[in-house]
Design an enzyme around this catalytic site. Structure first.
Site, PDB file in Angstrom:
ATOM      1  N   SER A 151      72.558  49.999  -3.237  1.00 47.89           N
ATOM      2  CA  SER A 151      71.829  51.246  -3.431  1.00 47.89           C
ATOM      3  C   SER A 151      72.300  52.019  -4.673  1.00 47.89           C
ATOM      4  O   SER A 151      71.582  52.883  -5.164  1.00 47.89           O
ATOM      5  CB  SER A 151      71.973  52.134  -2.188  1.00 47.89           C
ATOM      6  OG  SER A 151      71.401  51.496  -1.063  1.00 47.89           O
ATOM      7  N   GLY A 160      58.577  36.970  26.342  1.00 43.58           N
ATOM      8  CA  GLY A 160      59.598  36.126  26.960  1.00 43.58           C
ATOM      9  C   GLY A 160      59.927  34.918  26.097  1.00 43.58           C
ATOM     10  O   GLY A 160      60.042  35.032  24.876  1.00 43.58           O
ATOM     11  N   GLU A 179      63.140  48.574  -0.673  1.00 43.99           N
ATOM     12  CA  GLU A 179      62.638  49.813  -1.268  1.00 43.99           C
ATOM     13  C   GLU A 179      63.374  51.041  -0.729  1.00 43.99           C
ATOM     14  O   GLU A 179      62.773  52.084  -0.468  1.00 43.99           O
ATOM     15  CB  GLU A 179      61.121  49.934  -1.089  1.00 43.99           C
ATOM     16  CG  GLU A 179      60.382  48.770  -1.740  1.00 43.99           C
ATOM     17  CD  GLU A 179      59.059  49.153  -2.351  1.00 43.99           C
ATOM     18  OE1 GLU A 179      58.880  50.318  -2.731  1.00 43.99           O
ATOM     19  OE2 GLU A 179      58.215  48.259  -2.462  1.00 43.99           O
ATOM     20  N   SER A 181      67.291  52.457   5.245  1.00 40.11           N
ATOM     21  CA  SER A 181      67.093  53.608   6.129  1.00 40.11           C
ATOM     22  C   SER A 181      68.129  54.694   5.850  1.00 40.11           C
ATOM     23  O   SER A 181      67.829  55.895   5.950  1.00 40.11           O
ATOM     24  CB  SER A 181      67.171  53.159   7.597  1.00 40.11           C
ATOM     25  OG  SER A 181      66.098  52.297   7.912  1.00 40.11           O
ATOM     26  N   LEU A 212      64.841  44.816 -10.445  1.00 41.96           N
ATOM     27  CA  LEU A 212      65.735  45.968 -10.255  1.00 41.96           C
ATOM     28  C   LEU A 212      67.079  45.560  -9.674  1.00 41.96           C
ATOM     29  O   LEU A 212      68.115  45.683 -10.315  1.00 41.96           O
ATOM     30  CB  LEU A 212      65.064  46.994  -9.332  1.00 41.96           C
ATOM     31  CG  LEU A 212      65.932  48.160  -8.881  1.00 41.96           C
ATOM     32  CD1 LEU A 212      66.265  49.058 -10.062  1.00 41.96           C
ATOM     33  CD2 LEU A 212      65.258  48.953  -7.778  1.00 41.96           C
ATOM     34  N   ILE A 235      58.350  41.093  25.778  1.00 41.39           N
ATOM     35  CA  ILE A 235      57.164  40.951  26.623  1.00 41.39           C
ATOM     36  C   ILE A 235      56.699  39.499  26.661  1.00 41.39           C
ATOM     37  O   ILE A 235      56.287  38.982  27.712  1.00 41.39           O
ATOM     38  CB  ILE A 235      56.043  41.882  26.126  1.00 41.39           C
ATOM     39  CG1 ILE A 235      56.391  43.347  26.449  1.00 41.39           C
ATOM     40  CG2 ILE A 235      54.700  41.511  26.748  1.00 41.39           C
ATOM     41  CD1 ILE A 235      55.441  44.361  25.845  1.00 41.39           C
ATOM     42  N   PRO A 276      72.737  40.964  -8.127  1.00 39.42           N
ATOM     43  CA  PRO A 276      73.521  40.248  -7.109  1.00 39.42           C
ATOM     44  C   PRO A 276      74.706  41.035  -6.571  1.00 39.42           C
ATOM     45  O   PRO A 276      75.024  40.972  -5.389  1.00 39.42           O
ATOM     46  CB  PRO A 276      73.972  38.982  -7.847  1.00 39.42           C
ATOM     47  CG  PRO A 276      72.923  38.755  -8.875  1.00 39.42           C
ATOM     48  CD  PRO A 276      72.498  40.122  -9.316  1.00 39.42           C
ATOM     49  N   THR A 309      60.586  39.841  -5.726  1.00 33.72           N
ATOM     50  CA  THR A 309      59.350  39.314  -5.139  1.00 33.72           C
ATOM     51  C   THR A 309      58.314  39.007  -6.210  1.00 33.72           C
ATOM     52  O   THR A 309      58.144  39.779  -7.155  1.00 33.72           O
ATOM     53  CB  THR A 309      58.778  40.338  -4.145  1.00 33.72           C
ATOM     54  OG1 THR A 309      59.772  40.655  -3.168  1.00 33.72           O
ATOM     55  CG2 THR A 309      57.554  39.784  -3.439  1.00 33.72           C
TER      56      THR A 309
END
Length: 390
Positions: free
Chosen positions: A133, A346, A370, A373, A126, A344, A129, A160
């Site tokens: 969107s 570190g 896909e 956001s 799909l 957490i 280069p 992929t």
């Protein structure tokens, strides 16, 4: 009263995949990741478990399940590793599903059995280069009919499963003409290109920030010829077909994202129980407790979002808004939890030998692939009717 408990069948599947991820994937995937090597042996064992055939009918070699079953498996795999999970997600939701949804009976019987068995992989070409969107407007790849063959020219990016030794085919979206007198309305069709076709070149593997044990390539088509009967579905309906497939794909990515978010919680719980500071285990400190509480809340809400969307789609109900909400919510949860998990841990969280380092590297792309956001927010706003307000 609405319940969100898994059915006995889905719970059994969840337990089986969780054990597989824990016993088979977890001990070795870090080495594959650091070598940027595709885990063929893991993929083969996933095929034997039937994971690549989960949502397809038994008559084509599938397991007779549904989208919800696929998503359950994706969440459990992603709790351990996202490279393995995205190989399954892309292979099923983007690679095989278009063939099942829109293929002729001859195309289904020719290609689906090997794909459902996990012996071969399919990819979906799909993105380009120079594109983003704006898929229909920015598409440059073309296909024209000549002497009973489609002649394809162009390129695709970030695809992929396109370059493995077991890749069977790539379904390519291409411009096949113009619709009416409006040159801005491009006719886009989907065409099946087998992996060994002359004029079809697979580029070298990308050097990626994350998903390092998955296969991602650029594809080139130079007078690539395939028979006219390799058209998938109706001519000029390729983009519409893709949009239908994408709703399911977004829910699948939401489930994968939820798995990563939940995996961060699990890794941190183990770490804070073992690691000591100032005379106490890290889990003793309220700052750590609150951070883990927020992480668990994010994972829980993400799971409810994809459960809702997947259940609707599996029942044949429209769920475009719910799919976008699930993808947006879960990818945010994955990114936020990966960041907090690294904090957490570190300094250890910055070392690649620890899973949370992989989670941190893998999380960002979930806000991009896909549908970004921003695209999810556009869809949600449109479904709310905001585009009609003048």
């Amino acid at each position: 009263m609405i319940g969100y408990q898994l059915s006995d069948e889905h719970e059994e599947l969840r337990g089986t995949v969780a054990e597989f991820a824990r016993e088979v994937v977890a001990p070795v995937i870090g080495d594959y990741y650091e070598r940027c090597e595709f885990p063929y042996d893991i993929v083969a064992r996933m095929g034997k478990l039937g994971l690549f055939g989960l949502p397809f009918p038994e008559e084509y070699g599938g397991m007779g399940g549904d989208l919800f079953a696929l998503c359950v498996a994706l969440e459990e795999l992603a709790k351990v590793d996202s490279s393995v999970a995205i190989t399954l997600e892309a292979g099923v939701a983007l690679g095989t599903m278009p063939l099942y949804r829109f293929g002729s009976e001859e195309q289904r019987r020719r290609w689906l059995p090997d794909l459902c068995a996990g012996e071969r992989l399919a990819a979906f070409g799909l993105t380009e280069p120079g594109g983003g969107s704006d898929i229909p407007g920015g598409m440059r790849t073309t296909a024209r009919l000549a002497a009973g063959e489609w002649v394809i020219d162009g390129s695709k990016a970030f695809i992929t499963n396109a370059g493995t030794s077991i890749t069977s085919l790539v379904t390519v979206l291409a411009r096949t003409g113009e619709q009416g007198s409006d040159a801005g309305r491009r006719e886009i069709s989907a065409i099946i290109v087998p992996a060994s076709t002359a004029g079809f070149t697979v580029g070298a593997k990308y050097s990626k920030v994350g998903w390092s044990a998955s296969d991602t390539r650029e594809l080139a088509f130079d007078a690539c010829r395939v028979p006219a009967d390799h058209l998938l579905g109706e001519r000029g309906r390729g983009y519409a077909q893709f949009l239908q497939i994408l709703d399911e794909g977004r829910v699948a990515i939401a489930a994968l994202s939820t798995g990563l978010a939940a995996g961060c919680v699990a890794e941190c719980l183990r770490h804070v129980a073992d690691r000591e500071a100032f005379g106490h285990h890290l889990g003793h400190f309220q700052a750590i407790q609150f951070k883990l509480a927020d992480m668990e809340a994010r994972a829980h809400l993400a799971r409810l979002a994809w459960y809702d969307a997947a259940a609707r789609l599996s029942a044949g109900e429209p769920a475009k808004k719910q799919a976008a909400i699930a993808k947006l919510t879960a990818s945010n949860a994955a990114m936020d939890n990966a960041r907090d998990a690294t904090q957490i841990f570190g300094g250890y969280g910055y070392m690649n030998e620890y899973p949370v380092a992989r989670f941190y590297r893998d999380a960002k792309v979930l806000e991009i692939g896909e549908g970004t956001s921003e695209v999810q927010r556009m869809i949600i706003a449109r479904e709310l009717g905001l585009n009609a307000i003048r």
